[in-house]
Design a protein around this motif. Structure first.
Motif, PDB file in Angstrom:
ATOM      1  N   PRO A   8       0.827  -1.215   0.000  1.00 55.05           N
ATOM      2  CA  PRO A   8       0.000   0.000   0.000  1.00 55.05           C
ATOM      3  C   PRO A   8       0.857   1.260   0.000  1.00 55.05           C
ATOM      4  N   GLY A   9       0.466   2.187  -0.840  1.00 53.98           N
ATOM      5  CA  GLY A   9       1.213   3.446  -0.943  1.00 53.98           C
ATOM      6  C   GLY A   9       2.246   3.454  -2.046  1.00 53.98           C
ATOM      7  N   LEU A  10       2.371   2.364  -2.810  1.00 55.76           N
ATOM      8  CA  LEU A  10       3.336   2.307  -3.913  1.00 55.76           C
ATOM      9  C   LEU A  10       2.991   3.359  -4.967  1.00 55.76           C
ATOM     10  N   LEU A  11       3.966   4.172  -5.323  1.00 58.67           N
ATOM     11  CA  LEU A  11       3.730   5.268  -6.264  1.00 58.67           C
ATOM     12  C   LEU A  11       3.512   4.738  -7.678  1.00 58.67           C
ATOM     13  N   ASP A  12       2.448   5.192  -8.311  1.00 57.10           N
ATOM     14  CA  ASP A  12       2.191   4.871  -9.709  1.00 57.10           C
ATOM     15  C   ASP A  12       2.824   5.968 -10.565  1.00 57.10           C
ATOM     16  N   ASP A  13       4.149   5.920 -10.646  1.00 58.08           N
ATOM     17  CA  ASP A  13       4.925   6.930 -11.366  1.00 58.08           C
ATOM     18  C   ASP A  13       6.002   6.205 -12.172  1.00 58.08           C
ATOM     19  N   TYR A  14       5.936   6.301 -13.484  1.00 57.72           N
ATOM     20  CA  TYR A  14       6.860   5.587 -14.363  1.00 57.72           C
ATOM     21  C   TYR A  14       8.315   5.970 -14.121  1.00 57.72           C
ATOM     22  N   SER A  38      12.135  -8.261 -19.663  1.00 52.15           N
ATOM     23  CA  SER A  38      11.627  -6.889 -19.724  1.00 52.15           C
ATOM     24  C   SER A  38      10.277  -6.810 -19.021  1.00 52.15           C
ATOM     25  N   SER A  39      10.042  -5.696 -18.323  1.00 55.69           N
ATOM     26  CA  SER A  39       8.738  -5.445 -17.697  1.00 55.69           C
ATOM     27  C   SER A  39       8.069  -4.302 -18.441  1.00 55.69           C
ATOM     28  N   HIS A  40       6.720  -4.358 -18.517  1.00 55.03           N
ATOM     29  CA  HIS A  40       6.009  -3.443 -19.397  1.00 55.03           C
ATOM     30  C   HIS A  40       4.832  -2.763 -18.704  1.00 55.03           C
ATOM     31  N   GLY A  41       4.498  -1.612 -19.271  1.00 51.38           N
ATOM     32  CA  GLY A  41       3.371  -0.828 -18.797  1.00 51.38           C
ATOM     33  C   GLY A  41       2.372  -0.594 -19.902  1.00 51.38           C
ATOM     34  N   TYR A  42       2.055   0.678 -20.140  1.00 51.69           N
ATOM     35  CA  TYR A  42       1.003   1.028 -21.092  1.00 51.69           C
ATOM     36  C   TYR A  42       1.310   0.553 -22.506  1.00 51.69           C
ATOM     37  N   SER A  43       0.219   0.283 -23.246  1.00 49.32           N
ATOM     38  CA  SER A  43       0.346  -0.160 -24.625  1.00 49.32           C
ATOM     39  C   SER A  43      -0.875   0.288 -25.409  1.00 49.32           C
ATOM     40  N   THR A  44      -0.717   0.342 -26.726  1.00 48.44           N
ATOM     41  CA  THR A  44      -1.847   0.676 -27.591  1.00 48.44           C
ATOM     42  C   THR A  44      -2.719  -0.544 -27.864  1.00 48.44           C
ATOM     43  N   ARG A  75      -0.127  -1.340 -14.724  1.00 46.05           N
ATOM     44  CA  ARG A  75       1.226  -1.439 -15.273  1.00 46.05           C
ATOM     45  C   ARG A  75       2.261  -1.781 -14.206  1.00 46.05           C
ATOM     46  N   ILE A  76       3.406  -2.255 -14.684  1.00 49.15           N
ATOM     47  CA  ILE A  76       4.547  -2.548 -13.813  1.00 49.15           C
ATOM     48  C   ILE A  76       5.403  -1.296 -13.729  1.00 49.15           C
ATOM     49  N   SER A  98       8.511  -7.762  -9.329  1.00 57.79           N
ATOM     50  CA  SER A  98       7.909  -6.654 -10.070  1.00 57.79           C
ATOM     51  C   SER A  98       7.048  -5.834  -9.122  1.00 57.79           C
ATOM     52  N   ALA A  99       7.235  -4.513  -9.163  1.00 59.02           N
ATOM     53  CA  ALA A  99       6.408  -3.594  -8.385  1.00 59.02           C
ATOM     54  C   ALA A  99       5.296  -3.097  -9.299  1.00 59.02           C
ATOM     55  N   VAL A 100       4.066  -3.388  -8.907  1.00 58.43           N
ATOM     56  CA  VAL A 100       2.917  -3.145  -9.771  1.00 58.43           C
ATOM     57  C   VAL A 100       2.065  -2.009  -9.206  1.00 58.43           C
TER      58      VAL A 100
END
Length: 457
Positions: free
Chosen positions: A135-141, A371-377, A404-405, A419-421
């Protein structure tokens, strides 16, 4: 001597081994069925077969089928309508080799040996080994709020609080809690010997913590905005900030400022020293990737500038078995993993992943990169992808995370990654271990041992 005696003498000579020995290639003669003539035999070969041990090999069902097919082929007829595999007197130059059986054995042994040398089954995890609440993990790329030290302790920043998790006894310890509003850890990195933890904050301060005593050792100044990347090289701590600068801190000296570089035109979100410590890679939000030589950083002269990426360059990883090779990953508008030869200053491979790249980790046991990934089209988002190096063909993908990761890091033994999600979880994967030699059953059973343990709830 009458005519009948001469005829008997001629016949005895005709059938004698002596006559066949004197002129073995002149006559085509069937000989005796049960006592073959010695001149028709390869005695050296026979002696070898009798005295030498034949290589044993395990016979499989496939091997037996191949052997039976060879026997069927060997029963074919010659031009005279006779079976080929019969004993007949003829010159050595005109007979088929008697080594057929031995050659067949060697062929079957080769087939069996090739099967034993085939690559063992590669297990790809279908489920997480452990899932922890965060809890509290920042969702910041752009932040880097997780680091796994050689002491096997995972440090992770959750909002204003930094926690340490011992991977041996599973104990969790709260190192500190920031009381200032909106001054949260945005970069966390263990030192090489895992005695000191470097922590960069939203309000530009940089601190060194002794994890064993849970005490603050030192505060380092120099930046004016948040610090999103840090990297150790011996006694040198390098930090990158939104103020576009890179600072080298000599933690041994009272005046810690060793050098300051301002070449990036936007936030420095990625920093990674090479394994030898002679080169530094820095990635920025302005899509640029710099390679610096340690001996020339005080002059602000870079070795290479790569501008191939089309988005922020955060994910950086130096190859553990080719010291001049660097992997970099781009953001949402780029979605490419690029492999660089930093000696020649060229891109040697580029692969489109179809998703934002938030982390890269090399497999130290096999030639692979994760590789870990986030947003995609499209649908290729929020996953972990394993690539074979140097072909960069995809070995597999797993971990269909909902959001996203954000970060990815590797255990000190090089077996597990975490992985931090953005859904406020930490997920542990056993992906880098030795390949399985059995079936996929071991991979299927992994899910049965998955657990979800609370971190602080």
């Amino acid at each position: 001597m009458d005519q009948s005696d001469k005829l008997r003498l001629l016949q005895s000579y005709w059938y004698s081994p002596r006559r066949l020995h004197d002129s073995p290639t002149r006559y085509h003669f069937p000989g005796d069925r049960f006592l073959p003539n010695r001149s028709l035999m390869d005695l050296d070969r026979a002696h070898t077969l009798l005295t030498n041990k034949t290589t044993d090999f395990k016979s499989s069902k496939c091997d037996q089928e191949v052997y039976q097919q060879k026997l069927i082929e060997s029963q074919s007829l010659n031009s005279e309508g006779k079976r080929i595999m019969v004993f007949k007197g003829s010159s050595k130059s005109s007979t088929k080799s008697i080594r057929f059986v031995d050659e067949l054995r060697q062929e079957m042994a080769t087939i069996s040996d090739n099967k034993s040398k085939q690559a063992p089954y590669r297990s790809i995890p279908k489920a997480e080994m452990i899932v922890l609440d965060a809890p509290g993990l920042l969702d910041d790329y752009y932040v880097n709020i997780m680091s796994w030290g050689k002491n096997n302790v995972l440090a992770v920043g959750l909002g204003p609080t930094l926690y340490l998790r011992n991977s041996v006894d599973q104990r969790i310890h709260k190192l500190f809690h920031v009381r200032e509003e909106d001054n949260w850890p945005t970069s966390i990195t263990w030192s090489e010997e895992a005695r000191t933890l470097a922590v960069g904050y939203t309000r530009s301060n940089l601190q060194l913590w002794d994890a064993e005593s849970s005490k603050l050792i030192r505060s380092l100044q120099g930046h004016s905005e948040r610090i999103t990347s840090t990297a150790w090289n011996g006694h040198i701590l390098t930090s990158g900030s939104r103020d576009k600068s890179i600072i080298n801190h000599d933690i041994r000296a009272r005046n810690h400022l060793a050098s300051c570089i301002k070449k990036h035109s936007d936030e420095v979100c990625g920093l990674k020293w090479s394994n030898e410590g002679d080169r530094l890679a820095s990635g920025g939000s302005e899509k640029q990737l710099y390679i610096w030589e340690a001996s020339k950083m005080s002059s602000s002269k870079f070795l290479h500038l790569f501008t191939d990426h089309c988005a922020a360059v955060k994910a950086l990883a130096w190859c553990p078995y080719q010291h001049n090779v660097l992997a970099s990953g781009g953001g949402w508008n780029d979605r490419c993993i690029r492999i660089w030869n930093t000696q020649k200053g060229i891109c040697i491979h580029s692969i489109e992943t179809k998703a934002q790249i938030s982390g890269l980790e090399w497999n130290r046991h096999h030639k692979e990169i994760l590789s870990s990934h986030g947003y995609s089209t499209g649908e290729d988002q929020n996953k972990l992808c394993l690539w074979k190096y140097p072909s960069m063909t995809k070995v597999g993908e797993f971990g269909n995370h909902e959001p996203r990761i954000i970060n990815l890091c590797q255990s000190p033994d090089g077996v597990t990654v975490v992985s931090a999600v953005a859904d406020e979880t930490l997920r542990f994967w056993d992906v880098f271990g030795p390949p399985m030699t059995g079936t996929s059953m071991a991979s299927d059973l992994q899910g049965l041992f998955s657990s979800r343990n609370s971190l602080i709830r």
